[in-house]
Design an enzyme around this catalytic site. Structure first.
Site, PDB file in Angstrom:
ATOM      1  N   THR A  14       0.814  -1.218   0.000  1.00 24.26           N
ATOM      2  CA  THR A  14       0.000   0.000   0.000  1.00 24.26           C
ATOM      3  C   THR A  14       0.850   1.272   0.000  1.00 24.26           C
ATOM      4  O   THR A  14       2.041   1.256   0.315  1.00 24.26           O
ATOM      5  CB  THR A  14      -0.935   0.023   1.225  1.00 24.26           C
ATOM      6  OG1 THR A  14      -0.162   0.054   2.420  1.00 24.26           O
ATOM      7  CG2 THR A  14      -1.847  -1.191   1.236  1.00 24.26           C
ATOM      8  N   ASP A  15       0.188   2.371  -0.335  1.00 26.39           N
ATOM      9  CA  ASP A  15       0.838   3.679  -0.291  1.00 26.39           C
ATOM     10  C   ASP A  15       0.531   4.337   1.056  1.00 26.39           C
ATOM     11  O   ASP A  15      -0.033   3.693   1.948  1.00 26.39           O
ATOM     12  CB  ASP A  15       0.386   4.545  -1.469  1.00 26.39           C
ATOM     13  CG  ASP A  15      -1.115   4.804  -1.494  1.00 26.39           C
ATOM     14  OD1 ASP A  15      -1.793   4.610  -0.456  1.00 26.39           O
ATOM     15  OD2 ASP A  15      -1.613   5.218  -2.558  1.00 26.39           O
ATOM     16  N   MET A  16       0.829   5.593   1.191  1.00 27.54           N
ATOM     17  CA  MET A  16       0.631   6.284   2.462  1.00 27.54           C
ATOM     18  C   MET A  16      -0.841   6.393   2.866  1.00 27.54           C
ATOM     19  O   MET A  16      -1.150   6.566   4.044  1.00 27.54           O
ATOM     20  CB  MET A  16       1.269   7.672   2.409  1.00 27.54           C
ATOM     21  CG  MET A  16       2.788   7.595   2.387  1.00 27.54           C
ATOM     22  SD  MET A  16       3.585   9.208   2.307  1.00 27.54           S
ATOM     23  CE  MET A  16       3.112   9.915   3.860  1.00 27.54           C
TER      24      MET A  16
END
Length: 129
Positions: A14-16
């Protein structure tokens, strides 16, 4: 033939914002295709080492419909759309339960060590008929 492959989204995917990073969907469908080839009885290492043949992606069209998130359980569904002597076109969807979140049409080719097209393995051609 339709093949299904389960994937769980890990934090590293996942990203932030906690959403699966867009390029990871391509990794998920690659894993599913590798598992599909294995389920056809083909050992890709042997195919490469003995016959000098590998699969390459020659084209991909992808559409993102909804985000996947950390800890989601996804299913990659792979279906052969068509096969020729050297190419295989596959539809691959990623779903979270019944919700379609990603769709791709992938064209694979079989090539030799010099990158020249070669015939698809007979097991793959039979499976796609």
């Amino acid at each position: 033939m339709t093949h299904e492959f389960p994937i769980r989204v890990y934090y590293e995917d996942t990203d932030m914002a906690g959403i699966v990073y867009y390029a990871n969907y391509l990794k998920y469908i690659e894993r599913a295709r590798s598992d599909w080839v294995r389920s056809c009885g083909i050992d890709q290492n042997t195919l490469r080492d003995t016959d000098g043949v590998v699969f390459v992606v020659s084209r991909i069209e992808a559409n993102y419909h909804a985000p996947a998130r950390f800890d989601d359980v996804l299913t990659v569904k792979t279906t052969v759309l068509s096969a020729s002597r050297v190419r295989l076109v596959m539809a691959q969807d990623i779903r979270r339960a019944a919700e379609k979140i990603f769709v791709a049409v992938v064209t694979l080719a079989c090539v030799d060590g010099d990158g020249r097209p070669v015939r698809l393995p007979a097991d793959i051609r039979r499976t796609s008929e």
